[in-house]
Design a protein around this motif. Sequence first.
Motif, mmCIF file in Angstrom:
data_model
loop_
_atom_site.group_PDB
_atom_site.id
_atom_site.type_symbol
_atom_site.label_atom_id
_atom_site.label_comp_id
_atom_site.label_asym_id
_atom_site.label_seq_id
_atom_site.Cartn_x
_atom_site.Cartn_y
_atom_site.Cartn_z
ATOM 1 N N ASP A 122 -52.520 -8.397 -22.720
ATOM 2 C CA ASP A 122 -52.583 -6.949 -22.953
ATOM 3 C C ASP A 122 -53.019 -6.204 -21.698
ATOM 4 O OD1 ASP A 122 -51.772 -7.363 -25.521
ATOM 5 O OD2 ASP A 122 -53.727 -6.984 -26.452
ATOM 6 N N ASP A 164 -50.260 -6.173 -18.977
ATOM 7 C CA ASP A 164 -49.251 -5.143 -19.253
ATOM 8 C C ASP A 164 -49.755 -3.772 -18.842
ATOM 9 O OD1 ASP A 164 -47.443 -6.934 -20.205
ATOM 10 O OD2 ASP A 164 -47.790 -6.517 -22.332
ATOM 11 N N HIS A 165 -50.986 -3.460 -19.232
ATOM 12 C CA HIS A 165 -51.542 -2.142 -18.940
ATOM 13 C C HIS A 165 -51.686 -1.923 -17.439
ATOM 14 C CE1 HIS A 165 -54.047 1.431 -19.353
ATOM 15 N NE2 HIS A 165 -54.879 0.885 -18.473
ATOM 16 N N GLU A 166 -52.257 -2.910 -16.742
ATOM 17 C CA GLU A 166 -52.516 -2.746 -15.313
ATOM 18 C C GLU A 166 -51.236 -2.682 -14.502
ATOM 19 O OE1 GLU A 166 -55.280 -2.138 -13.708
ATOM 20 O OE2 GLU A 166 -56.471 -2.146 -15.549
ATOM 21 N N LEU A 167 -50.298 -3.571 -14.774
ATOM 22 C CA LEU A 167 -49.060 -3.602 -13.991
ATOM 23 C C LEU A 167 -48.199 -2.377 -14.247
ATOM 24 C CD1 LEU A 167 -48.113 -7.392 -14.262
ATOM 25 C CD2 LEU A 167 -49.315 -6.212 -12.416
ATOM 26 N N ASN A 168 -48.262 -1.824 -15.457
ATOM 27 C CA ASN A 168 -47.469 -0.637 -15.775
ATOM 28 C C ASN A 168 -48.080 0.642 -15.217
ATOM 29 O OD1 ASN A 168 -45.515 -2.074 -17.192
ATOM 30 N ND2 ASN A 168 -46.612 -1.898 -19.143
ATOM 31 N N ASN A 169 -49.399 0.636 -14.980
ATOM 32 C CA ASN A 169 -50.076 1.861 -14.546
ATOM 33 C C ASN A 169 -50.562 1.821 -13.103
ATOM 34 O OD1 ASN A 169 -50.479 3.682 -17.136
ATOM 35 N ND2 ASN A 169 -50.887 1.576 -17.769
ATOM 36 N N SER A 203 -48.943 1.823 -10.313
ATOM 37 C CA SER A 203 -48.224 2.722 -9.400
ATOM 38 C C SER A 203 -48.723 4.162 -9.470
ATOM 39 C CB SER A 203 -46.718 2.679 -9.701
ATOM 40 O OG SER A 203 -46.472 3.084 -11.038
ATOM 41 N N ASP A 212 -42.616 -8.761 -7.362
ATOM 42 C CA ASP A 212 -42.408 -8.251 -8.712
ATOM 43 C C ASP A 212 -42.789 -9.328 -9.733
ATOM 44 O OD1 ASP A 212 -41.679 -6.995 -11.003
ATOM 45 O OD2 ASP A 212 -39.535 -6.841 -10.526
ATOM 46 N N SER A 233 -43.060 -8.756 -13.130
ATOM 47 C CA SER A 233 -42.680 -8.399 -14.500
ATOM 48 C C SER A 233 -41.880 -9.500 -15.189
ATOM 49 C CB SER A 233 -41.893 -7.087 -14.507
ATOM 50 O OG SER A 233 -40.760 -7.186 -13.668
ATOM 51 N N GLU A 234 -40.906 -10.074 -14.510
ATOM 52 C CA GLU A 234 -40.062 -11.097 -15.141
ATOM 53 C C GLU A 234 -40.862 -12.372 -15.413
ATOM 54 O OE1 GLU A 234 -35.900 -13.561 -14.268
ATOM 55 O OE2 GLU A 234 -36.356 -11.743 -13.125
ATOM 56 N N SER A 259 -43.204 -11.743 -18.294
ATOM 57 C CA SER A 259 -42.425 -11.582 -19.517
ATOM 58 C C SER A 259 -42.062 -12.946 -20.102
ATOM 59 C CB SER A 259 -41.153 -10.773 -19.225
ATOM 60 O OG SER A 259 -40.356 -10.685 -20.385
#
Length: 449
Positions: free
Chosen positions: A98, A101-106, A108, A127, A129-130, A133
Amino acid sequence: MQTFDAANIDKEYQFYDEEAARVSQKIDEELKRDWVRRKDAQRRQVKVMLLGQAESGKSTLQKQFQLYYAQHALDHERPLWRPVVYFNILKAVRMILDELDHELNNLSIDDSLEGQAVAHSLAPLGDLSEEFSGLRTKLVPLVAMEDSLASELSGGVAVTGGRTGVYVRAGWQALVTPLSPNRSRALPGTGGLSPAVAQVTSLASRTLISVQNEVDELWKHPAVRILLNNRRIRLDESAPFFLDSIKRVAQPDYLPSTADLLNVRLQTLGVAEHSFDIELCGSRYNWLMYDVGGARGQRHAWVPYFDDATAIIFLAPISAFDQYLEEDPRTNRVDDSLQLFTAICSNKLLKNSHLVLMLNKTDLLRKKLEAGVKVRKYITSYGDRPNTYADVSEYFRAHFIQVHRRHDISRRALYVHFTSMLDIRATQDIIVNVGEAIIRSHIAKTGLA
């Protein structure tokens, strides 16, 4: 016409009167002996309350007492702690995913100096993300079991506010063990789990075994380490211990070790009573220890146990200087401990109780200070004092002693110990000293020889 011999009747009444008097006297003597026995047992009963905020180490101290005075009971309970260990791991994995997800999405859009520093540290990894995921997809079956495992362990107990976790009342061990044929009580000596808990535990075990490599990969991933070191991911204190031990725990024949029992996190609701027999100077004393739920909403449940408490052991986690209450995010946890200790010192019901203060979790305090966490950032009154363990621990000790001097209504002695509940040898040395001091104080008050 029937006649009555008055003399014989008088003799019979006299016989019955004497017999009734003998029976009555015998009953009175037995009641008196029983009263003396109960009075003596009561005088040899030592009631100790473990007080402090949630996650202060009360339950771990109780297990340390159990380990020293009643290890056979703790050994019997080992299988019951297996699903709780699994729950601790499931929760930690879910929290990491959780927060990732929060840190990598925010990251930037985080233009703070701390955010920029974290982004700079993560940049060489490319990167992510993959990769994450794919890890999340593999770990979904494990994380999905958290709620069902918590529900079975909690026995239907729920808390308000939407918080998830394992919340248990006194006697939870009996609720997760199989019942006897008459369904009235747990089977003695089985050490097994109830069918429902056993089923979900077995599934959690098989799932954990199948994804242990993925759990290990997630835990050791450089990005997770960077976020942990920069305090962007915060886990329960027990999480690192169990994630470091994932290969040992993810075995079909896994049985919790003593270290596992001391590290495992399980939140208590209400008041749980534990009983130990302690021998001192050739006499045996029944030690009743009350482990209480420490969250603010549960502290009202302490009061009925105050009146005849022999001693209070108050635990204050001084490592929590950089944390805030879950139920009140504006209140620093050390400030809350000081406020709670003030209330204990000034409570008239506790004025005759022996008072012990344990400044707990010194091992975590050392780690935080060595990692560069500054006390003055969270407690402004600390000022420019050196950010060393010796200075910080003495600063907190002085504050608690000052509270005692100002607010203790009976001017009693305060016994202060720096503790780490996970250090078995050091804690058990303290347990012996504290136990003997409490019992000697009890002897002096009750007049026991």
